[in-house]
Design an enzyme around this catalytic site. Structure first.
Site, PDB file in Angstrom:
ATOM      1  N   SER A 129      40.665  49.452  35.683  1.00  0.00           N
ATOM      2  CA  SER A 129      41.173  49.054  34.371  1.00  0.00           C
ATOM      3  C   SER A 129      41.358  47.555  34.323  1.00  0.00           C
ATOM      4  CB  SER A 129      42.510  49.737  34.079  1.00  0.00           C
ATOM      5  OG  SER A 129      43.056  49.285  32.851  1.00  0.00           O
TER       6      SER A 129
ATOM      7  N   TYR B  20      50.843  52.774  37.170  1.00  0.00           N
ATOM      8  CA  TYR B  20      49.468  52.756  36.672  1.00  0.00           C
ATOM      9  C   TYR B  20      48.755  51.475  37.084  1.00  0.00           C
ATOM     10  CZ  TYR B  20      45.463  52.900  33.535  1.00  0.00           C
ATOM     11  OH  TYR B  20      44.185  52.907  33.029  1.00  0.00           O
TER      12      TYR B  20
END
Length: 276
Positions: A152, A165
């Protein structure tokens, strides 16, 4: 005989070869799996929920694509279930692995459910590590294979209220890029997919998530576009692919702006997501 491929093509499909896609029941994983099937690759699809994967299999058949689609229900956050899948993968000629399964949470780490945060870590990071390790020796021996790990843009940054995350995605980002360089000359392509916001081409208001509501529509990249750009990047053995113009801008900013500037700003935005 080793098959060392240097042209900008995906690893060649074959009757005994299989492309493995995790997180194939939705989102990026589902879109990449569909595109691989359309390009003639036999598929092993992995997710907890089988219904959407069955629909994908039926869609490929209805479109006339003569590929084998095998479906595995597996909770990749569970070590026992993961071990059973890994044992199967070690018996197969896996020519493409796409590690797409992942989840995210929002809020202050100390206030979140520690068990679920550990589950998130197992899914986002440990599963990527273990599945990659399982297939890589066979890929190098064959000399014509590819790995896509879904990290990401957020993995570039320190984002308060999203700590687990971004921590797991930072691992995926750097792990994948390190492997990319290690694997040069082996015939195994290794590409990091580092997306920003990605979603369906059309999404009803009732189906919008916290992230949907917090992010303007024009920012989003669609899943089909993301899948195409990702596979083209893998074919070219690119180090990193960041689909979408604004995601590319975010990738540069999150890489080069000082965290003392970005962390407080992003932390406030993610705190609002946690409140929603």
């Amino acid at each position: 005989m080793f098959r060392r491929q240097t042209s900008h093509t995906l690893p060649a499909p074959g009757p005994d070869r299989v492309a493995v896609v995790t997180g194939a029941s939705s989102g990026i994983g589902q879109a990449v799996a569909l595109e691989l099937g359309r390009r003639g690759h036999n598929l092993l699809l992995v997710a907890r929920t089988t219904g959407p994967m069955e629909q994908l299999r039926d869609r490929l058949a209805a479109e006339g694509h003569r590929v084998t689609v095998t479906i595995r229900s597996c909770d990749l956050a569970d070590a026992t279930a993961r071990a059973a899948l890994i044992a199967e993968l070690e018996t197969l000629d896996v020519n493409i692995l796409v590690n797409s399964a992942g989840v995210a949470t929002f809020g202050e780490f100390r206030k979140l459910d520690p068990d679920y945060e550990r589950t998130q870590f197992e899914l986002n990071a440990t599963a990527v590590f273990e599945l990659t390790a399982a297939v890589l020796p066979g890929m190098v021996a064959g000399g014509d294979a590819g790995i896509v790990n879904v990290g990401s843009v957020a993995g570039n940054a320190a984002i308060p209220n999203n700590a687990t995350y971004v921590g797991t995605k930072a691992m995926v980002n750097t792990f994948t890029e390190a492997l990319h360089y290690e694997l040069k000359g082996t015939g195994v392509r290794c590409t990091l997919l580092a997306p920003g916001p990605v979603r369906e081409e059309v999404k009803a208001d009732a189906e919008r998530t916290i992230v949907d509501r917090a992010t303007p529509d024009f920012v989003w990249t669609t899943y089909p576009d993301c899948a195409t750009e990702t596979l083209d990047a893998l074919a070219a053995n690119k180090l990193r692919v960041v689909p979408g113009g604004l995601s590319k801008v975010a990738d540069v900013l999150s890489t080069y702006l000082p965290r003392r500037i970005t962390a407080p700003l992003m932390g406030k935005a993610y705190a609002r997501m946690a409140e929603d």
